[in-house]
Design an enzyme around this catalytic site. Structure first.
Site, short mmCIF file in Angstrom:
data_model
loop_
_atom_site.label_atom_id
_atom_site.label_comp_id
_atom_site.label_asym_id
_atom_site.label_seq_id
_atom_site.Cartn_x
_atom_site.Cartn_y
_atom_site.Cartn_z
CE LYS A 11 -89.91 -41.30 7.65
NZ LYS A 11 -88.84 -41.71 6.49
CE1 TYR A 51 -85.94 -37.87 7.31
CE2 TYR A 51 -88.21 -36.36 6.79
CZ TYR A 51 -87.42 -37.80 7.06
OH TYR A 51 -87.94 -37.99 7.98
CG PHE A 59 -84.40 -39.63 -1.50
CD1 PHE A 59 -84.80 -39.76 -0.71
CD2 PHE A 59 -83.16 -40.85 -2.01
CE1 PHE A 59 -84.10 -40.22 0.58
CE2 PHE A 59 -82.54 -41.23 -0.80
CZ PHE A 59 -82.63 -40.77 0.43
NE ARG A 87 -80.54 -46.67 13.37
CZ ARG A 87 -80.77 -45.93 12.01
NH1 ARG A 87 -81.27 -45.10 12.46
NH2 ARG A 87 -80.17 -46.29 10.97
CB THR A 93 -84.53 -48.11 5.87
OG1 THR A 93 -83.79 -46.95 6.41
CG2 THR A 93 -84.38 -46.24 4.80
NE ARG A 104 -88.44 -47.57 9.13
CZ ARG A 104 -87.38 -47.26 9.14
NH1 ARG A 104 -86.60 -47.61 9.82
NH2 ARG A 104 -87.29 -45.74 9.27
CG ASN A 114 -89.67 -45.49 6.06
OD1 ASN A 114 -90.36 -44.37 6.04
ND2 ASN A 114 -88.29 -45.56 5.88
CG HIS A 117 -86.92 -39.67 11.02
ND1 HIS A 117 -86.22 -40.31 10.17
CD2 HIS A 117 -86.66 -39.23 12.27
CE1 HIS A 117 -84.26 -39.24 10.60
NE2 HIS A 117 -84.90 -39.18 12.10
CD GLU A 128 -83.23 -36.33 13.06
OE1 GLU A 128 -82.38 -36.84 12.44
OE2 GLU A 128 -83.94 -37.40 13.98
P1 CMP Z 1 -85.73 -41.94 6.95
O1 CMP Z 1 -85.70 -42.41 8.71
O2 CMP Z 1 -87.10 -40.57 7.28
O3 CMP Z 1 -84.93 -41.12 6.81
C1 CMP Z 1 -84.88 -40.62 5.19
C2 CMP Z 1 -85.75 -41.01 4.46
O4 CMP Z 1 -85.67 -41.41 3.65
C3 CMP Z 1 -85.82 -42.70 4.99
O5 CMP Z 1 -86.34 -43.40 6.41
C4 CMP Z 1 -86.57 -43.59 4.02
O6 CMP Z 1 -88.27 -43.13 4.19
C5 CMP Z 1 -86.32 -42.13 2.99
N1 CMP Z 1 -85.26 -42.88 1.84
C6 CMP Z 1 -84.26 -43.45 1.75
N2 CMP Z 1 -83.98 -44.26 0.37
C7 CMP Z 1 -84.77 -43.69 -0.89
C8 CMP Z 1 -85.32 -43.92 -1.83
N3 CMP Z 1 -84.60 -44.79 -2.33
N4 CMP Z 1 -86.54 -43.69 -2.16
C9 CMP Z 1 -87.17 -42.85 -1.56
N5 CMP Z 1 -87.55 -42.87 -0.38
C10 CMP Z 1 -86.20 -42.67 0.16
#
Ligand code: CMP
Length: 140
Positions: A11, A51, A59, A87, A93, A104, A114, A117, A128
Site C-alpha cells: 500500500k 473495495y 472508513f 495473512r 489488520t 504490519r 497498514n 492487503h 481479486e
Molecule cells: P485491507 O486488508 O486492505 O481491507 C480493507 C481495509 O480497510 C483494511 O485492510 C484496512 O486498511 C482498512 N480499514 C479497516 N478498518 C478501518 C478503520 N477503522 N479505519 C480505516 N481503515 C480501516
C-alpha cells in the site's frame, strides 16, 4: 496442502517509505513466490471498485483516498496454502494487534495505513487476481 495463489497489495504508506524490498523479503522468507508484480497508480474508480465490499463502512472514503495517494505494488503470491500463509505473514489488520515479526507489526502505521492487503479466501483471491492481472501475466 494445495498450492494456491493470492492477491497482495503493497500500500501507499509502504511504497512511500521505500519498503517494497523489505516486505518482499518477508514473503519470500515465508516460502511465498512472487509470480507477478507491477507498480501502478490506482485511479479512484479502481480503488472504489476493488473495495466495494466496504462501501457502507464509515472508513470507505478515507480508504479509497489513501489507496490513490501514492503508487501501490500489485502482486500475485503463490505457494502451499498461500492465502492463509500470507495473512500470517501480514499480521492482524490493526498493527496494534499484529504478532511480532509480521509485516504490519514491523511497518504499519495504523489500521488504515497498514502497509499491505491480502485476499481473505479462495473465492476473493480468484476475483481479486482477475481484477488486476490478465492470465498471460501469470507465468508461475
Ligand atoms: P485491507 O486488508 O486492505 O481491507 C480493507 C481495509 O480497510 C483494511 O485492510 C484496512 O486498511 C482498512 N480499514 C479497516 N478498518 C478501518 C478503520 N477503522 N479505519 C480505516 N481503515 C480501516
Amino acid at each position: 496442502m494445495a498450492v494456491e495463489r493470492t492477491l497482495s497489495i503493497i500500500k501507499p504508506d509502504a511504497t512511500k517509505r521505500n519498503l517494497t524490498g523489505k516486505i518482499n523479503a518477508k514473503f519470500e522468507d515465508a516460502g511465498l513466490r512472487i509470480i507477478a508484480q507491477k507498480r501502478v497508480q490506482l485511479t479512484m474508480e479502481q480503488a472504489g471498485t476493488f473495495y466495494e465490499v466496504h462501501k457502507e463502512r464509515p472508513f470507505y472514503g478515507e480508504l479509497c483516498e489513501f489507496m490513490v495517494s501514492e503508487p501501490v505494488v500489485l502482486q500475485v503470491l503463490e505457494g502451499e496454502g498461500a492465502i492463509l500463509k500470507n495473512r500470517e505473514v501480514m499480521g492482524a489488520t490493526n498493527p496494534a494487534d499484529a504478532a511480532p515479526g509480521t509485516i504490519r507489526a514491523d511497518f504499519a502505521l495504523s489500521v488504515g495505513e497498514n502497509s499491505v492487503h491480502g485476499s481473505d479466501a479462495p473465492e476473493t483471491a480468484a476475483a481479486e487476481i482477475a481484477y488486476f492481472f490478465a492470465g498471460l501475466e501469470l507465468v508461475g
